[in-house]
Structure formats: C-alpha cells, structure tokens
Design a protein around this motif. Structure first.
Motif, PDB file in Angstrom:
ATOM      1  N   THR A   4      -5.933  11.215   8.695  1.00 36.53           N
ATOM      2  CA  THR A   4      -7.180  10.478   8.462  1.00 36.53           C
ATOM      3  C   THR A   4      -7.651  10.643   7.020  1.00 36.53           C
ATOM      4  N   TYR A   5      -7.540  11.853   6.501  1.00 41.03           N
ATOM      5  CA  TYR A   5      -7.929  12.098   5.111  1.00 41.03           C
ATOM      6  C   TYR A   5      -6.957  11.438   4.129  1.00 41.03           C
ATOM      7  N   LEU A   6      -5.695  11.352   4.492  1.00 43.68           N
ATOM      8  CA  LEU A   6      -4.755  10.625   3.641  1.00 43.68           C
ATOM      9  C   LEU A   6      -5.160   9.160   3.534  1.00 43.68           C
ATOM     10  N   CYS A   7      -5.641   8.605   4.630  1.00 45.49           N
ATOM     11  CA  CYS A   7      -6.109   7.217   4.605  1.00 45.49           C
ATOM     12  C   CYS A   7      -7.337   7.063   3.706  1.00 45.49           C
ATOM     13  N   LYS A   8      -8.167   8.113   3.660  1.00 42.19           N
ATOM     14  CA  LYS A   8      -9.344   8.085   2.783  1.00 42.19           C
ATOM     15  C   LYS A   8      -8.949   8.276   1.324  1.00 42.19           C
ATOM     16  N   GLY A   9      -7.907   9.080   1.094  1.00 38.81           N
ATOM     17  CA  GLY A   9      -7.418   9.300  -0.265  1.00 38.81           C
ATOM     18  C   GLY A   9      -7.934  10.537  -0.952  1.00 38.81           C
TER      19      GLY A   9
ATOM     20  N   GLY B  62       0.802  -1.209   0.000  1.00 40.34           N
ATOM     21  CA  GLY B  62       0.000   0.000   0.000  1.00 40.34           C
ATOM     22  C   GLY B  62       0.837   1.261   0.000  1.00 40.34           C
ATOM     23  N   LYS B  63       0.170   2.386   0.026  1.00 38.79           N
ATOM     24  CA  LYS B  63       0.841   3.681   0.025  1.00 38.79           C
ATOM     25  C   LYS B  63       1.356   4.008   1.423  1.00 38.79           C
ATOM     26  N   VAL B  64       2.519   4.642   1.468  1.00 39.14           N
ATOM     27  CA  VAL B  64       3.100   5.102   2.727  1.00 39.14           C
ATOM     28  C   VAL B  64       3.316   6.606   2.623  1.00 39.14           C
ATOM     29  N   TYR B  65       2.757   7.341   3.562  1.00 37.16           N
ATOM     30  CA  TYR B  65       2.943   8.789   3.619  1.00 37.16           C
ATOM     31  C   TYR B  65       3.755   9.134   4.858  1.00 37.16           C
TER      32      TYR B  65
ATOM     33  N   ILE C 211      -0.573  17.578  -3.211  1.00 40.99           N
ATOM     34  CA  ILE C 211       0.806  17.263  -3.619  1.00 40.99           C
ATOM     35  C   ILE C 211       1.182  15.861  -3.162  1.00 40.99           C
ATOM     36  N   LEU C 212       0.860  15.524  -1.916  1.00 37.17           N
ATOM     37  CA  LEU C 212       1.221  14.219  -1.377  1.00 37.17           C
ATOM     38  C   LEU C 212       0.530  13.073  -2.111  1.00 37.17           C
ATOM     39  N   VAL C 213      -0.735  13.260  -2.457  1.00 36.68           N
ATOM     40  CA  VAL C 213      -1.476  12.173  -3.116  1.00 36.68           C
ATOM     41  C   VAL C 213      -1.219  12.133  -4.622  1.00 36.68           C
ATOM     42  N   GLY C 214      -0.420  13.088  -5.110  1.00 39.75           N
ATOM     43  CA  GLY C 214      -0.029  13.042  -6.520  1.00 39.75           C
ATOM     44  C   GLY C 214      -0.901  13.805  -7.482  1.00 39.75           C
ATOM     45  N   ASN C 215      -1.801  14.637  -6.971  1.00 38.09           N
ATOM     46  CA  ASN C 215      -2.689  15.401  -7.857  1.00 38.09           C
ATOM     47  C   ASN C 215      -2.088  16.731  -8.300  1.00 38.09           C
TER      48      ASN C 215
END
Length: 220
Positions: A179-184, A2-5, A30-34
């Motif tokens: 928490t939002y990073l986990c949601k994506g 999975g993804k690691v932040y 930026i972190l999620v790649g958008n």
C-alpha cells in the motif's frame, strides 16, 4: 507505463521486517530508488548455484521422491509463479517466487548452501521460514522439503504450511508495505520495529522436522 514493484519470496523477510540485515523501511527506500542496496557477494552466489544440484540430489536420496522443475535439463526448468497483488493508475505490485523444485502434487523444494559452515540449524531455518511460507502461499502448496547442503553435514527438513503465520503475521505486513509502495513514500504510521516492536514478534509455533536420517526407497 507506471512503476511495477515485484515483491519476491527471496526478499519477503525484508518486507515483513524480520530480516536481520535490512529493515523494512530501508528496503522500501531501496525499491523506490532513494537508496542503493548493498552489492551482492558474487562468490557466495556462485557457491550457492554450484551446490544447488547437490542439494536437490540430497532431497531425492532422503525422500525417495523425484524433484521436478529444479533447473535440470532432464527434470525441467524452474517455474516462476507471479501474481498481481494491488495497484493504482501509476503503480502495480506483483508477488512472485521461484522454488528450487517440486515434489508430487503438494510439496516444494528449497535448497540453501551456506558459504560458511552452519552448526545451529534451528537458527538458520528461522531466517528462511518467511521465504518458505510465502512460496507455499503463492503456489498453493502444503509443504516444503528444505535442504541445508554442506559437505559432510547436510540436512533435510520437512516444513508444513503455517496458516496462522501467513494469514495473521505475514500478509498484513505485505499489504501495508504494498500500500505504501502505491503511495510512493512512507509516513509516521508505517510500522517498524522502532514504533511497533511487538508486531514483529511471532508468538505462535513454527513446526518442522529433521528427516535426514529417514532414507526411503526411490519412488521415481
């Protein structure tokens, strides 16, 4: 896998929405790649790296204490602290920091070498308090020697751990962001300065002391 932040101390002001140049929603994208982050100015980075050793020396001169794990061959490599925070089956969030050095059992060292001369030290320190407090939180240290290194006008400040800032102002925002990073993806409930301005104004005190003029006999 999975993804690691990795939410690092150096970028934590973006996460909690206090960075003057990048909003927390932009940092999320930026972190999620958008989105693409702005390129780093290599000249500024090189200047900071070159001056870091002089800042370490300034801290030792001012405090009379040995700075360990500061990237020196004699005094040890810098130490990275990384801890698992939260996650799910697809995403893992870690928190990390790499202080510029350690003094004794309870103190960290952080060096800043601005490329452009800084005269308003109070304003400059405010910019980096989130990083300082986050490092203290992760390493469980009570104090930081914060050096602003400038030729002919360097300053060393003593910054104590701020339990109220960390517990009531910083960590709730870190948890929400993670928490939002986990949601994506973000939604309308994600707090920003636009929809929740008061939440991004810390109303407590952030004490620190200029100790530059206090020279001690070396205790090494």
């Amino acid at each position: 896998m999975g993804k690691v932040y990795n939410l690092r101390a150096s970028m934590i002001s973006r996460v909690i929405g206090t960075d003057a140049y990048c909003s927390r929603q932009n940092h999320f994208e930026i972190l999620v790649g958008n989105k693409e982050d702005k390129p780093v100015n290599e000249e500024y980075v090189a200047h900071g790296n070159e001056c870091e050793k002089y800042g370490i020396a300034q801290v030792m001169i001012t405090t009379g204490e040995l700075v360990r794990n500061c990237g020196s061959e004699l005094l040890g490599e810098q130490t990275n602290t990384e801890v698992f925070y939260i996650g799910n089956d697809n995403t893992k969030i870690v928190l990390s920091c790499t202080p510029d050095g350690y003094v004794g059992e309870d103190s960290l060292v952080e060096i800043k070498a601005p490329y452009f001369v800084q005269d308003d030290f109070d304003k400059y320190i405010q910019r980096y308090l989130p990083q300082v407090y986050f490092q203290q939180h992760l390493t469980k240290k009570k104090h930081t020697y914060f050096c602003i290194y400038q030729m002919g006008n360097s300053k060393v400040f003593s910054i104590p751990y701020n339990k109220d800032y960390v517990g009531n102002f910083m960590l709730p925002k870190v948890f929400e962001f993670a928490t939002y990073l986990c949601k994506g993806e973000l939604d309308k409930n994600f707090k920003t300065k636009r929809n929740s301005k008061e939440d991004f104004i810390y109303k407590g005190e952030c004490p620190y002391t200029d100790i530059t003029s206090v020279k001690k006999v070396a205790n090494v």
